[in-house]
Design an enzyme around this catalytic site. Structure first.
Site, short mmCIF file in Angstrom:
data_model
loop_
_atom_site.label_atom_id
_atom_site.label_comp_id
_atom_site.label_asym_id
_atom_site.label_seq_id
_atom_site.Cartn_x
_atom_site.Cartn_y
_atom_site.Cartn_z
N GLU A 58 4.94 3.87 0.31
CA GLU A 58 4.03 4.45 -0.68
C GLU A 58 3.11 3.36 -1.23
O GLU A 58 1.90 3.52 -1.28
CB GLU A 58 4.86 5.08 -1.80
CG GLU A 58 4.02 5.67 -2.93
CD GLU A 58 4.86 6.09 -4.12
OE1 GLU A 58 4.34 6.84 -4.96
OE2 GLU A 58 6.03 5.65 -4.23
N HIS A 59 3.71 2.27 -1.69
CA HIS A 59 2.96 1.11 -2.19
C HIS A 59 3.32 -0.09 -1.32
O HIS A 59 4.50 -0.39 -1.14
CB HIS A 59 3.34 0.76 -3.63
CG HIS A 59 3.30 1.91 -4.59
ND1 HIS A 59 4.43 2.62 -4.95
CD2 HIS A 59 2.27 2.46 -5.27
CE1 HIS A 59 4.11 3.55 -5.82
NE2 HIS A 59 2.80 3.50 -6.03
N GLN B 114 8.71 -1.23 -9.99
CA GLN B 114 8.87 0.08 -9.36
C GLN B 114 10.31 0.57 -9.44
O GLN B 114 10.56 1.78 -9.54
CB GLN B 114 8.39 0.02 -7.91
CG GLN B 114 6.91 -0.24 -7.78
CD GLN B 114 6.06 0.72 -8.60
OE1 GLN B 114 6.04 1.92 -8.36
NE2 GLN B 114 5.36 0.20 -9.61
N HIS C 83 11.23 2.96 -12.33
CA HIS C 83 10.94 4.39 -12.32
C HIS C 83 12.19 5.26 -12.27
O HIS C 83 12.28 6.28 -12.96
CB HIS C 83 10.07 4.75 -11.11
CG HIS C 83 8.61 4.61 -11.35
ND1 HIS C 83 7.87 5.51 -12.06
CD2 HIS C 83 7.72 3.65 -10.94
CE1 HIS C 83 6.60 5.12 -12.09
NE2 HIS C 83 6.49 3.99 -11.42
N ASP D 59 -1.17 1.79 -10.76
CA ASP D 59 -0.57 2.89 -11.52
C ASP D 59 -1.46 3.33 -12.68
O ASP D 59 -1.39 4.48 -13.12
CB ASP D 59 0.79 2.46 -12.08
CG ASP D 59 1.88 2.44 -11.03
OD1 ASP D 59 1.71 3.11 -10.00
OD2 ASP D 59 2.90 1.76 -11.25
N HIS E 54 -13.93 39.70 23.37
CA HIS E 54 -14.64 38.58 22.78
C HIS E 54 -15.96 38.37 23.52
O HIS E 54 -17.02 38.17 22.91
CB HIS E 54 -13.80 37.30 22.87
CG HIS E 54 -12.71 37.20 21.85
ND1 HIS E 54 -11.71 38.12 21.75
CD2 HIS E 54 -12.48 36.27 20.88
CE1 HIS E 54 -10.88 37.77 20.77
NE2 HIS E 54 -11.33 36.65 20.22
#
Length: 448
Positions: free
Chosen positions: A334-335, A265, A268, A368, A427
């Site tokens: 996230e992961h 990761q 990235h 992924d 109403h």
């Protein structure tokens, strides 16, 4: 390589620990980026194709001959695929499609609240979606699958994909992105990147790209900023930031695997976050040694070293697994990988994560590409309240209300009273005028 944050014995000493604040994150100042992209988006809204040419030249250093990719180029990209790459693409598509079909579930639910009082919830696909696929440090062709497949399964009628033009490919997006679009039957593909792509989708560009209703897909901070700026004009999936991985591991974890997954990761982006949470100092030391051995062998060693050495990455030492679970739930990664004894049992105690990878044979890189799950996931702690991109991201829930006269009469007085309590008597009148006078036979609640 990873700095160490030691939380051991601090609870025992009576200290109150804010785990969300103690575990660091990458800086991601979207507000500042919004002011950068505002003139770009405004320019696209006013000048259309001319603006796209200007910003493509400035940021991508190439201006495509045609911003909409010709069908012949999409088909040619498939023909030029390496057979093994094509096979990998097709496996990933098949698995994501099967999981997406399960995610779809029931598209209509009907509840009869009383005789003649029926409310139906229909899940209706968004009419038109613009799907963004990044092409910066890495051309993430896998994002084509993650965006397109759930949108197709949801039943979206009109799909458009945008990805940055590449100097190395004569102003077209990366060939793998084009090939996947063709394999998936997406014919509307644009060689447009960055904030200008989001603006193109949001405003529409005359004689090029009709306006969309929803923009999805990950991107850099300027893509995120454009999505924030234009939200409301269009809907968006999320403001996905820099990728992050957290690993909860005990003494039984395999250091080689843990290190490899942190590196995967960090590859990235220099700002990617890699966090190891463990109650085993010996494992932490072994992982540090593996990182020192594995990183120099990596193609993107410089980028990985920057990410692992950044303030957003760390080893967090905890007293025990219970504290580790509290830490990762507060971090809301996230992961999240679980390298523990009874990893499945630990997974059942996780409440905040974009995706949970259970055991040493379920690495993030599987998700992924070929796990069948989505990889467009909430970042920056947003997993505590948001989900990853899935079929339901492309659906809108619409209630269909059908009451007959008797059913409305049953609750009419409740509506009138409620309306009076909010000082909105019209109403209530909208109901009472349907039953002119009590003599009409309208039954009050409780009357036989």
């Amino acid at each position: 390589m990873l700095r160490v944050i030691d939380l051991r014995d601090r609870l025992a000493s009576g200290e109150q620990l804010d785990y969300a604040a103690l575990v660091p994150r990458a800086e991601f100042d979207v507000d500042a980026a919004v002011e950068v992209v505002r003139p770009i988006c405004d320019d696209v809204a006013v000048r259309g194709v001319s603006a796209l040419r200007h910003w493509s030249d400035r940021f991508d250093h190439v201006v495509p001959e045609e911003f909409r990719v010709p069908a012949a180029d999409l088909a040619a990209a498939v023909e030029q695929l390496d057979p093994e790459v094509r096979a990998a693409f097709e496996v990933a598509i098949d698995r994501r499609r099967r999981v997406s079909a399960a995610e779809l579930g029931e598209t209509s639910t009907t509840v009869e609240l009383a005789p003649g009082a029926v409310v139906t919830q229909r899940m209706i696909p968004v009419n038109r979606v613009g799907l963004y696929v990044p092409g910066g440090l890495a051309a993430l062709a896998s994002s084509v699958i993650m965006n397109v497949v759930p949108a197709q399964v949801a039943g979206v009628a009109s799909l458009a994909v945008a990805s940055p033009p590449q100097v190395d490919f004569d102003g077209l997006p990366h060939p793998n992105i084009l090939a996947l679009c063709h394999l998936l039957g997406v014919e509307e593909v644009y060689a447009v990147g960055g904030a200008q792509a989001v603006a193109m989708f949001a405003y529409g560009v005359e004689d090029l790209c009709p306006k969309v209703d929803l923009v999805t897909g990950p991107g850099n901070i300027y893509v995120v900023a454009a999505k924030r700026l234009l939200k409301g004009l269009v809907n968006i999936d999320s403001e996905a930031g820099t990728t992050e991985i957290a690993i909860l591991a005990d003494a039984e974890a395999e250091p080689v695997h843990v290190a490899a997954d942190l590196i995967s990761q960090a590859e990235h982006d220099p700002a990617a976050a890699a966090v190891l949470v463990t109650d085993a100092p010996g494992l932490a030391d072994a992982v540090q040694a593996e990182l020192a051995a594995q990183v120099p062998e990596a193609k993107h060693a410089e980028r990985i070293t920057t990410a692992l050495g950044g303030h957003q990455s760390a080893v967090v030492l905890v007293d025990d697994l219970d504290q580790g679970i509290d830490v990762v739930n507060a971090y809301a990664a996230e992961h999240l990988e679980l390298h523990t004894v009874d990893a499945a049992g630990v997974a059942s105690r996780i409440t905040n994560a974009g995706a949970i990878f259970v055991g040493t044979w379920s690495p993030v890189s599987l998700g992924d590409y070929c796990a069948g799950s989505t990889h467009v996931l909430p970042t920056a702690g947003c997993a505590c309240h948001s989900s990853g991109l899935n079929v339901k991201s492309f659906l809108k829930a619409v209630n269909v209300i059908s009451y007959d006269r008797a059913a409305l009469s049953e609750v009419a007085r409740h509506v009138e009273v409620f309306a009076e309590s909010e000082d909105l008597p019209a109403h209530g009148a909208a109901v009472s005028r349907r039953f002119p006078g009590d003599a009409s036979g309208r039954r009050r609640p409780g009357q036989e």
